[in-house]
Design a protein around this motif. Structure first.
Motif, PDB file in Angstrom:
ATOM      1  N   LEU A  40      65.044 -32.907 -90.398  1.00  0.00           N
ATOM      2  CA  LEU A  40      64.768 -34.325 -90.604  1.00  0.00           C
ATOM      3  C   LEU A  40      65.672 -35.149 -89.698  1.00  0.00           C
ATOM      4  CD1 LEU A  40      64.591 -34.322 -94.514  1.00  0.00           C
ATOM      5  CD2 LEU A  40      62.686 -34.193 -92.895  1.00  0.00           C
ATOM      6  N   SER A  41      65.100 -35.776 -88.706  1.00  0.00           N
ATOM      7  CA  SER A  41      65.894 -36.561 -87.762  1.00  0.00           C
ATOM      8  C   SER A  41      66.092 -37.982 -88.276  1.00  0.00           C
ATOM      9  CB  SER A  41      65.222 -36.555 -86.382  1.00  0.00           C
ATOM     10  OG  SER A  41      65.304 -35.288 -85.809  1.00  0.00           O
ATOM     11  N   SER A  83      68.098 -36.249 -82.266  1.00  0.00           N
ATOM     12  CA  SER A  83      67.699 -34.848 -82.215  1.00  0.00           C
ATOM     13  C   SER A  83      68.131 -34.176 -80.926  1.00  0.00           C
ATOM     14  CB  SER A  83      66.175 -34.717 -82.332  1.00  0.00           C
ATOM     15  OG  SER A  83      65.711 -35.267 -83.530  1.00  0.00           O
ATOM     16  N   VAL A  84      68.260 -32.848 -81.031  1.00  0.00           N
ATOM     17  CA  VAL A  84      68.454 -31.987 -79.879  1.00  0.00           C
ATOM     18  C   VAL A  84      67.252 -31.051 -79.813  1.00  0.00           C
ATOM     19  CG1 VAL A  84      69.760 -29.975 -79.071  1.00  0.00           C
ATOM     20  CG2 VAL A  84      70.967 -32.053 -79.730  1.00  0.00           C
ATOM     21  N   GLY A 106      69.430 -20.223 -94.767  1.00  0.00           N
ATOM     22  CA  GLY A 106      69.865 -21.496 -95.325  1.00  0.00           C
ATOM     23  C   GLY A 106      69.890 -22.664 -94.372  1.00  0.00           C
ATOM     24  N   VAL A 107      69.084 -22.620 -93.288  1.00  0.00           N
ATOM     25  CA  VAL A 107      69.011 -23.745 -92.357  1.00  0.00           C
ATOM     26  C   VAL A 107      67.547 -24.021 -92.033  1.00  0.00           C
ATOM     27  CG1 VAL A 107      69.730 -24.716 -90.145  1.00  0.00           C
ATOM     28  CG2 VAL A 107      71.196 -23.066 -91.311  1.00  0.00           C
ATOM     29  N   LEU A 108      67.139 -25.275 -92.149  1.00  0.00           N
ATOM     30  CA  LEU A 108      65.778 -25.675 -91.803  1.00  0.00           C
ATOM     31  C   LEU A 108      65.794 -26.412 -90.480  1.00  0.00           C
ATOM     32  CD1 LEU A 108      64.479 -27.061 -95.240  1.00  0.00           C
ATOM     33  CD2 LEU A 108      64.360 -24.723 -94.346  1.00  0.00           C
ATOM     34  N   VAL A 109      64.946 -25.964 -89.556  1.00  0.00           N
ATOM     35  CA  VAL A 109      64.752 -26.636 -88.274  1.00  0.00           C
ATOM     36  C   VAL A 109      63.247 -26.721 -88.018  1.00  0.00           C
ATOM     37  CG1 VAL A 109      66.960 -25.874 -87.327  1.00  0.00           C
ATOM     38  CG2 VAL A 109      64.912 -24.479 -86.968  1.00  0.00           C
ATOM     39  N   VAL A 110      62.854 -27.533 -87.054  1.00  0.00           N
ATOM     40  CA  VAL A 110      61.434 -27.723 -86.742  1.00  0.00           C
ATOM     41  C   VAL A 110      61.030 -26.748 -85.637  1.00  0.00           C
ATOM     42  CG1 VAL A 110      59.697 -29.321 -85.864  1.00  0.00           C
ATOM     43  CG2 VAL A 110      61.476 -30.139 -87.418  1.00  0.00           C
ATOM     44  N   PRO A 111      59.999 -25.941 -85.849  1.00  0.00           N
ATOM     45  CA  PRO A 111      59.545 -25.032 -84.790  1.00  0.00           C
ATOM     46  C   PRO A 111      58.750 -25.759 -83.723  1.00  0.00           C
ATOM     47  CG  PRO A 111      58.104 -24.852 -86.684  1.00  0.00           C
ATOM     48  CD  PRO A 111      59.198 -25.815 -87.072  1.00  0.00           C
ATOM     49  N   GLY A 112      58.722 -25.192 -82.535  1.00  0.00           N
ATOM     50  CA  GLY A 112      57.979 -25.808 -81.448  1.00  0.00           C
ATOM     51  C   GLY A 112      56.513 -25.962 -81.754  1.00  0.00           C
ATOM     52  N   ALA A 113      55.958 -25.040 -82.552  1.00  0.00           N
ATOM     53  CA  ALA A 113      54.534 -25.114 -82.887  1.00  0.00           C
ATOM     54  C   ALA A 113      54.188 -26.409 -83.595  1.00  0.00           C
ATOM     55  CB  ALA A 113      54.139 -23.917 -83.760  1.00  0.00           C
ATOM     56  N   ALA A 114      55.146 -26.993 -84.308  1.00  0.00           N
ATOM     57  CA  ALA A 114      54.891 -28.241 -85.032  1.00  0.00           C
ATOM     58  C   ALA A 114      55.080 -29.464 -84.157  1.00  0.00           C
ATOM     59  CB  ALA A 114      55.810 -28.341 -86.242  1.00  0.00           C
ATOM     60  N   ALA A 115      55.662 -29.269 -82.971  1.00  0.00           N
ATOM     61  CA  ALA A 115      56.002 -30.407 -82.118  1.00  0.00           C
ATOM     62  C   ALA A 115      55.195 -30.434 -80.830  1.00  0.00           C
ATOM     63  CB  ALA A 115      57.494 -30.366 -81.773  1.00  0.00           C
ATOM     64  N   VAL A 128      62.792 -25.452 -80.539  1.00  0.00           N
ATOM     65  CA  VAL A 128      63.121 -25.906 -81.895  1.00  0.00           C
ATOM     66  C   VAL A 128      63.774 -27.274 -81.784  1.00  0.00           C
ATOM     67  CG1 VAL A 128      63.393 -23.619 -82.943  1.00  0.00           C
ATOM     68  CG2 VAL A 128      65.374 -24.726 -81.897  1.00  0.00           C
ATOM     69  N   ARG A 129      63.562 -28.097 -82.801  1.00  0.00           N
ATOM     70  CA  ARG A 129      64.230 -29.395 -82.874  1.00  0.00           C
ATOM     71  C   ARG A 129      65.276 -29.355 -83.967  1.00  0.00           C
ATOM     72  NH1 ARG A 129      61.608 -34.940 -85.141  1.00  0.00           N
ATOM     73  NH2 ARG A 129      62.279 -33.971 -87.080  1.00  0.00           N
ATOM     74  N   LEU A 130      66.481 -29.834 -83.645  1.00  0.00           N
ATOM     75  CA  LEU A 130      67.580 -29.868 -84.603  1.00  0.00           C
ATOM     76  C   LEU A 130      68.138 -31.286 -84.666  1.00  0.00           C
ATOM     77  CD1 LEU A 130      68.092 -27.285 -82.403  1.00  0.00           C
ATOM     78  CD2 LEU A 130      69.517 -26.554 -84.304  1.00  0.00           C
ATOM     79  N   SER A 131      68.356 -31.769 -85.849  1.00  0.00           N
ATOM     80  CA  SER A 131      68.957 -33.090 -86.029  1.00  0.00           C
ATOM     81  C   SER A 131      70.474 -32.967 -86.018  1.00  0.00           C
ATOM     82  CB  SER A 131      68.510 -33.696 -87.356  1.00  0.00           C
ATOM     83  OG  SER A 131      69.286 -34.844 -87.670  1.00  0.00           O
TER      84      SER A 131
END
Length: 481
Positions: A118-119, A408-409, A429-438, A448-451
């Motif tokens: 979540l950014s 975001s990074v 225990g870490v949630l990040v956004v996969p490229g498939a969603a972006a 991957v996107r990381l806040s």
């Protein structure tokens, strides 16, 4: 599993067969955990029962029972003839809905999950001091303002004029229930079936689905360290009839690249030459990190938005990135010819944010002076630098660009698709956004996107866990060869 089922469903059901109990319960618990972790956006549609049953090689009745259990737990809504949809999470003024005990069973690490997907700022400790109380006494109207509270529209207009470089009057502003609500109103008004929507790729999670839901055709164009590739936009627009162009000029999500003045001017030229509609996303305006290329010394004056030089440009934004996502307050600024239609659509559809949220948003805007904004950017810059340092030291195989703005990074992983790793990282225990969603065209599935809008301690712990997950992932890849 069928790729068309959706990335979060594929992640959720990756290990459903290894769970104990009847098959319908395994499906229920796997999907429930994904929903509770926030992998699925509110309103996201679950796959139809038959395709999911075929993909899982179970009977349709098994999937039906699983969906019914999710509905009983209050996590999804079953709409006759339309499908099954993730219910919105409880608002900031409501307690969470109780969930049945079997559905509450979580992964071992889930009690301590760190969410970098979540950014938006984590918590409210950074907010300027304001009176958070809301008194009903003295109110002499019904509290229903289709365009938003007059005082909030005034505060937004003053903020856009003074700090964003976008001269605005209150009558030009429509308050929405967040940035996504603003975008959905614009899409509903402009995106006819089959109309092309050009946008930077990678982009915000869920954007392609929003375009498709409106009947449009998302087309990704490249993004580089200087922002949206405007030459690529022009080449694509030349082959299309009156496309919609969606551009995050202040800071592209997820790469954090701001659009410089030259590209901004070229983008306006493309809009005019190609008879396109330009929708300018200003959700991350004011979040420049460190000394910007075209900012004043204190960072308060970025390149003016495109809408400042072209009245035909539609500008949208929200207060989630600067203040707090729990406000659910967004806005849009549209040309006069379109404003009345959008206001009417807003009144008929989802209403704007609640009056208490709008009152609090007004107070925050009034209190967010230059001194506070400079302090916020300084803190975000320090957190960005910390995350980049941690990733370079502990995950040197990842290719990471330093964002110049935003929250975001974006990291490119040396794998073909990051989805499997993202699922494994969630188990650590870490949630990040996969490229498939972006990504709208499949070119950025390895990213991957990381806040970095988290506390330094959270970032350090999160990278430690990502490192452990990556070591496990690479071991599995080596063993499978």
């Amino acid at each position: 599993m069928d790729q068309d089922l959706g990335w979060w469903v594929r992640i959720a059901l990756d290990d459903w067969q290894t769970r104990p109990g009847p098959r319908h319960r395994r499906i229920t618990e796997a999907l429930a955990e994904a929903i509770e972790r926030g992998l699925a956006d509110p309103g996201a549609r679950l796959p139809a029962e038959r395709p999911l049953a075929d993909a899982l090689r179970v009977g349709r009745g098994t999937v039906v029972r699983g969906y019914e259990s999710l509905a009983e737990a209050g996590l999804v809504e079953r709409r006759q003839g339309a499908g099954t949809f993730v219910r919105p999470r409880p608002g900031w003024t409501h307690p969470p809905t109780p969930v049945a005990a079997p559905v509450r069973r979580r992964l071992v690490a889930d009690a301590d999950v760190l969410d970098l997907s979540l950014s938006v700022p984590a918590g409210t400790g950074h907010l300027p001091p304001v009176d958070g109380s809301f008194a009903l006494s003295g109110s002499d109207d019904h509290g229903l303002h289709p365009n938003g509270l007059p005082e909030l529209r005034t505060a937004l207009a003053e903020h856009l004029t003074a700090y964003v470089g976008l001269p605005t009057t209150p009558d030009q502003v429509i308050v929405t229930a967040g940035g996504r609500h603003a975008l959905s109103l614009v899409f509903a008004a402009l995106v006819s079936p089959g109309r092309a929507v050009l946008t930077g790729c990678p982009g915000p999670p869920g954007l392609a689905a929003a375009v498709t839901a409106a009947g449009g055709r998302p087309i990704g164009v490249g993004v580089d360290p200087l922002g949206l590739d405007v030459a690529a936009v022009d080449r694509a627009a030349a082959r299309l009839h009156a496309p919609v162009i969606l551009a995050a000029t202040a800071a592209h999500d997820p790469t954090g690249a701001p659009l410089g003045r030259l590209r901004r001017d070229n983008l306006l030229a493309v809009r005019r030459a190609r008879n396109a509609v330009l929708v300018e996303d200003l959700a991350q305006t004011g979040l420049g990190l460190g000394p910007g290329r075209e900012q004043t010394r204190d960072g308060t004056r970025p390149v003016p938005p495109a809408a400042a030089d072209d009245d035909a440009v539609i500008a949208i934004g929200s207060l989630s990135r600067m203040f707090w996502a729990g406000l659910r307050v967004g806005w849009l600024r549209a040309p006069g010819s379109l404003r009345g239609y959008l206001a009417q659509a807003s009144a008929v559809g989802a209403p704007a944010a609640s009056v208490p949220a709008q009152v609090l948003a007004t107070r925050l805007l009034r209190a967010a002076d230059t001194h506070w904004q400079v302090g916020l950017r300084r803190a975000l810059t320090e957190r960005r630098d910390l995350l980049l340092e941690l990733l370079a030291r502990q995950l040197p195989a990842w290719r990471v660009e330093s964002p110049q703005a935003g929250l975001s990074v974006w990291a490119d992983l040396p794998v073909g698709d990051s989805t499997t790793f993202v699922h494994l990282a969630a188990r650590y225990g870490v949630l990040v956004v996969p490229g498939a969603a972006a990504c709208v065209d499949g070119r950025h599935r390895r990213g991957v996107r990381l806040s970095f809008a988290e506390s330094p301690a959270t970032l350090e712990t999160a990278v430690d866990r990502l490192t452990a997950a990556w070591e496990e992932h690479t071991r599995r890849l080596a063993a499978s060869r």
